[in-house]
Write an enzyme that holds these catalytic residues in place. Structure first.
Site, PDB file in Angstrom:
ATOM      1  N   HIS A 133      39.819  47.202  50.521  1.00 54.33           N
ATOM      2  CA  HIS A 133      40.071  46.333  49.801  1.00 54.33           C
ATOM      3  C   HIS A 133      39.550  45.895  48.191  1.00 54.33           C
ATOM      4  O   HIS A 133      38.349  45.558  47.945  1.00 54.33           O
ATOM      5  CB  HIS A 133      39.374  44.794  50.202  1.00 54.33           C
ATOM      6  CG  HIS A 133      39.905  43.588  49.132  1.00 54.33           C
ATOM      7  ND1 HIS A 133      41.648  43.647  49.124  1.00 54.33           N
ATOM      8  CD2 HIS A 133      40.174  42.492  48.790  1.00 54.33           C
ATOM      9  CE1 HIS A 133      42.136  42.734  48.540  1.00 54.33           C
ATOM     10  NE2 HIS A 133      40.815  42.266  48.028  1.00 54.33           N
ATOM     11  N   ARG A 161      50.754  42.635  49.549  1.00 52.62           N
ATOM     12  CA  ARG A 161      51.539  43.412  48.727  1.00 52.62           C
ATOM     13  C   ARG A 161      52.741  44.471  48.437  1.00 52.62           C
ATOM     14  O   ARG A 161      53.256  44.768  47.984  1.00 52.62           O
ATOM     15  CB  ARG A 161      50.124  43.744  47.020  1.00 52.62           C
ATOM     16  CG  ARG A 161      49.419  42.149  46.671  1.00 52.62           C
ATOM     17  CD  ARG A 161      48.226  42.304  46.443  1.00 52.62           C
ATOM     18  NE  ARG A 161      47.985  40.876  45.860  1.00 52.62           N
ATOM     19  CZ  ARG A 161      46.466  40.576  45.412  1.00 52.62           C
ATOM     20  NH1 ARG A 161      45.477  41.503  45.918  1.00 52.62           N
ATOM     21  NH2 ARG A 161      46.211  39.895  45.080  1.00 52.62           N
ATOM     22  N   ASP A 163      46.550  43.301  50.319  1.00 54.14           N
ATOM     23  CA  ASP A 163      46.892  44.756  50.511  1.00 54.14           C
ATOM     24  C   ASP A 163      48.178  44.991  50.988  1.00 54.14           C
ATOM     25  O   ASP A 163      49.587  45.477  49.751  1.00 54.14           O
ATOM     26  CB  ASP A 163      46.154  45.841  49.616  1.00 54.14           C
ATOM     27  CG  ASP A 163      44.764  45.297  49.510  1.00 54.14           C
ATOM     28  OD1 ASP A 163      44.365  45.483  48.193  1.00 54.14           O
ATOM     29  OD2 ASP A 163      44.143  44.581  49.881  1.00 54.14           O
ATOM     30  N   ARG A 178      35.281  44.094  41.804  1.00 55.38           N
ATOM     31  CA  ARG A 178      35.010  43.327  43.378  1.00 55.38           C
ATOM     32  C   ARG A 178      33.583  43.377  43.420  1.00 55.38           C
ATOM     33  O   ARG A 178      33.078  42.903  43.561  1.00 55.38           O
ATOM     34  CB  ARG A 178      36.202  43.415  44.233  1.00 55.38           C
ATOM     35  CG  ARG A 178      37.282  42.465  44.248  1.00 55.38           C
ATOM     36  CD  ARG A 178      37.837  43.060  45.737  1.00 55.38           C
ATOM     37  NE  ARG A 178      39.797  42.874  45.470  1.00 55.38           N
ATOM     38  CZ  ARG A 178      41.012  43.477  44.812  1.00 55.38           C
ATOM     39  NH1 ARG A 178      40.496  44.683  44.444  1.00 55.38           N
ATOM     40  NH2 ARG A 178      41.592  42.732  44.594  1.00 55.38           N
TER      41      ARG A 178
HETATM   42  P1  6V0 Z   1      35.845  29.489  43.414  1.00 51.22           P
HETATM   43  O1  6V0 Z   1      37.129  28.848  43.115  1.00 51.22           O
HETATM   44  O2  6V0 Z   1      34.846  29.732  42.124  1.00 51.22           O
HETATM   45  O3  6V0 Z   1      35.372  28.553  44.960  1.00 51.22           O
HETATM   46  C1  6V0 Z   1      34.048  29.765  44.685  1.00 51.22           C
HETATM   47  C2  6V0 Z   1      33.911  27.787  45.853  1.00 51.22           C
HETATM   48  O4  6V0 Z   1      32.843  27.994  46.674  1.00 51.22           O
HETATM   49  C3  6V0 Z   1      33.248  26.637  44.997  1.00 51.22           C
HETATM   50  O5  6V0 Z   1      33.965  25.984  45.058  1.00 51.22           O
HETATM   51  C4  6V0 Z   1      31.604  26.888  45.047  1.00 51.22           C
HETATM   52  O6  6V0 Z   1      31.358  25.520  45.010  1.00 51.22           O
HETATM   53  C5  6V0 Z   1      31.803  27.439  46.613  1.00 51.22           C
HETATM   54  N1  6V0 Z   1      30.049  27.613  47.132  1.00 51.22           N
HETATM   55  C6  6V0 Z   1      29.163  28.584  46.544  1.00 51.22           C
HETATM   56  N2  6V0 Z   1      28.503  29.058  46.695  1.00 51.22           N
HETATM   57  C7  6V0 Z   1      28.165  27.596  48.295  1.00 51.22           C
HETATM   58  C8  6V0 Z   1      27.722  27.714  49.310  1.00 51.22           C
HETATM   59  N3  6V0 Z   1      26.404  28.037  49.517  1.00 51.22           N
HETATM   60  N4  6V0 Z   1      28.011  27.170  50.667  1.00 51.22           N
HETATM   61  C9  6V0 Z   1      29.391  26.570  50.403  1.00 51.22           C
HETATM   62  N5  6V0 Z   1      29.900  26.661  49.282  1.00 51.22           N
HETATM   63  C10 6V0 Z   1      29.819  27.335  48.431  1.00 51.22           C
HETATM   64  O7  6V0 Z   1      36.129  31.258  43.768  1.00 51.22           O
HETATM   65  P2  6V0 Z   1      37.809  31.430  44.454  1.00 51.22           P
HETATM   66  O8  6V0 Z   1      38.123  30.655  45.096  1.00 51.22           O
HETATM   67  O9  6V0 Z   1      38.750  31.504  43.152  1.00 51.22           O
HETATM   68  O10 6V0 Z   1      37.059  32.745  45.314  1.00 51.22           O
HETATM   69  C11 6V0 Z   1      36.369  32.385  46.271  1.00 51.22           C
HETATM   70  C12 6V0 Z   1      35.868  34.760  46.533  1.00 51.22           C
HETATM   71  O11 6V0 Z   1      37.320  34.988  47.551  1.00 51.22           O
HETATM   72  C13 6V0 Z   1      35.350  34.941  45.486  1.00 51.22           C
HETATM   73  O12 6V0 Z   1      34.340  35.520  46.245  1.00 51.22           O
HETATM   74  C14 6V0 Z   1      36.902  36.081  45.257  1.00 51.22           C
HETATM   75  O13 6V0 Z   1      36.624  37.478  44.961  1.00 51.22           O
HETATM   76  C15 6V0 Z   1      37.463  35.706  46.987  1.00 51.22           C
HETATM   77  N6  6V0 Z   1      38.601  36.603  46.956  1.00 51.22           N
HETATM   78  C16 6V0 Z   1      38.757  37.078  47.440  1.00 51.22           C
HETATM   79  C17 6V0 Z   1      40.577  37.689  48.133  1.00 51.22           C
HETATM   80  C18 6V0 Z   1      40.543  38.496  48.796  1.00 51.22           C
HETATM   81  O14 6V0 Z   1      41.755  38.962  49.711  1.00 51.22           O
HETATM   82  N7  6V0 Z   1      39.433  38.961  50.065  1.00 51.22           N
HETATM   83  C19 6V0 Z   1      41.381  37.331  47.519  1.00 51.22           C
HETATM   84  C20 6V0 Z   1      40.837  36.209  46.228  1.00 51.22           C
HETATM   85  C21 6V0 Z   1      39.688  35.803  45.789  1.00 51.22           C
END
Ligand code: 6V0
Length: 317
Positions: A179, A155, A152, A92
């Site tokens: 996390h 989980r 977590d 992360r």
């Molecule tokens: P993804 O599917 O790539 O989605 C990310 C989205 O963010 C895309 O649709 C992009 O277009 C959008 N985006 C990028 N820049 C911008 C911006 N400036 N403004 C608005 N939208 C933008 O990624 P996913 O959804 O899988 O993950 C998103 C984030 O969540 C990542 O950083 C992961 O690591 C995190 N997670 C956090 C978890 C937690 O427990 N906190 C768990 C799972 C994933």
């Protein structure tokens, strides 16, 4: 001038796997009557809003639409799930520079509207990005929180429940700290419906506590790596976590959960955001619960804080 907060409105910034799954979970939960989706890829936000809307006749009436920052500054909660996710082999913390750069484009648009609601950070590394959000927004620490180790802990409860053949909702145990890789499993107070964990394990025929504790804590820590290896992203567990935290806030539940929150003196931790138990309600982090830890857990917690601070020092905020 800030707009009055609409308690029935939630916004999600970032509509990828996590944002769209969270929107889906929130729509099904029926907590809100308006869900606004914001993404740099406007088509993506519009597509997700349409797709989710088509399930509405089977759920609760709710308005779901793609919007921009002018549509979200009266939302009770702004959930941020924008940013890069982990690729197989990445931690992360490897995401930090990319996602801090993205947050620098998002947070000023919220704070310049003098937003009065609550920001829930989900993007990783979540504890660092919650800190970044706090510093960039200038908002009170009570109204800026991260999903932290709520996932977590879920989980942990699930895996312990499987190990002991018991409903995970009867498992009272949590993960605190980062996390991420330095997270801390709090065994000293873990119990199953009031029965100390080791006693309950023995009731279920498990006697090798040391080996089981080590294996279970490792399994919890490595859950995301395993899922990412197999399906390239994790999103359902976190979507349920987002829904749970939003429920606690929207219903003013005063629920104790380990959200990422600002530590400034508690447990000897200073100017760092870590996932620690707090009472969460309409005001956000309403009270930091002074949880009892043993000496080993406290030492691990300080190691976790050290890891976070080392990363924070590399940031240009
Ligand atoms: P993804 O599917 O790539 O989605 C990310 C989205 O963010 C895309 O649709 C992009 O277009 C959008 N985006 C990028 N820049 C911008 C911006 N400036 N403004 C608005 N939208 C933008 O990624 P996913 O959804 O899988 O993950 C998103 C984030 O969540 C990542 O950083 C992961 O690591 C995190 N997670 C956090 C978890 C937690 O427990 N906190 C768990 C799972 C994933």
């Amino acid at each position: 001038m800030s707009k009055p907060i609409n308690d029935r409105k939630v916004a999600i910034i970032g509509c990828g796997f996590v944002g769209s799954s969270s929107a889906f979970a929130l729509m099904q939960g029926g907590l809100f009557s308006e869900i606004v989706l914001v993404d740099v890829d406007r088509n993506r936000a519009e597509g997700e809003a349409l797709d989710i809307s088509h399930g509405m006749p089977f759920a609760h009436p709710c308005k779901i639409y793609a919007g921009d920052y002018n549509d979200i500054d009266d939302a009770a909660i702004i959930v941020i799930t924008a940013g890069a996710n982990q690729k197989p082999g990445e931690t992360r913390l490897d995401l930090v520079q990319k996602n801090v750069a993205i947050f620098k484009t998002i947070i000023p648009q919220i704070s310049e509207r003098n937003y009065q609601g609550i920001i829930l950070v989900v993007s990783n590394p979540v504890d660092i990005l919650t800190y970044v959000t706090l510093k960039l927004s200038g908002m009170p620490a009570t109204r800026v929180l991260g999903s932290g180790t709520v996932l977590d802990s879920a989980r942990f409860k699930y895996i312990l429940g499987e190990h002991l053949s018991v409903d995970p909702r009867n498992v009272h145990a949590r993960i605190v700290g980062e996390h991420g890789d330095s997270e801390v499993a709090v065994w000293s107070t873990a119990n199953i419906s009031g029965i100390p964990i080791h006693d309950f394990c023995e009731l279920r025929g498990h006697y090798d506590h040391e080996a089981a504790m080590k294996r279970i804590a490792e399994d919890v820590k490595n859950s995301a790596y395993e899922i990412i290896e197999k399906k390239h992203a994790t999103y359902y567990g976190i979507a349920m976590t987002v829904k749970r935290i939003c429920e606690a806030i929207a219903r003013d539940e005063k629920t104790i959960i380990p959200v990422s929150n600002y530590q400034n003196g508690e447990y000897g931790l200073d100017d760092v955001v870590l996932s620690m138990p707090a009472i969460v309600g309409r005001g956000g982090v309403e009270y930091k619960v002074p949880a009892p830890f043993n000496a080993q857990e406290l030492a691990q917690l300080h190691e976790s804080a050290k890891t976070m601070k080392e990363v924070i020092e590399t940031l240009d905020l």
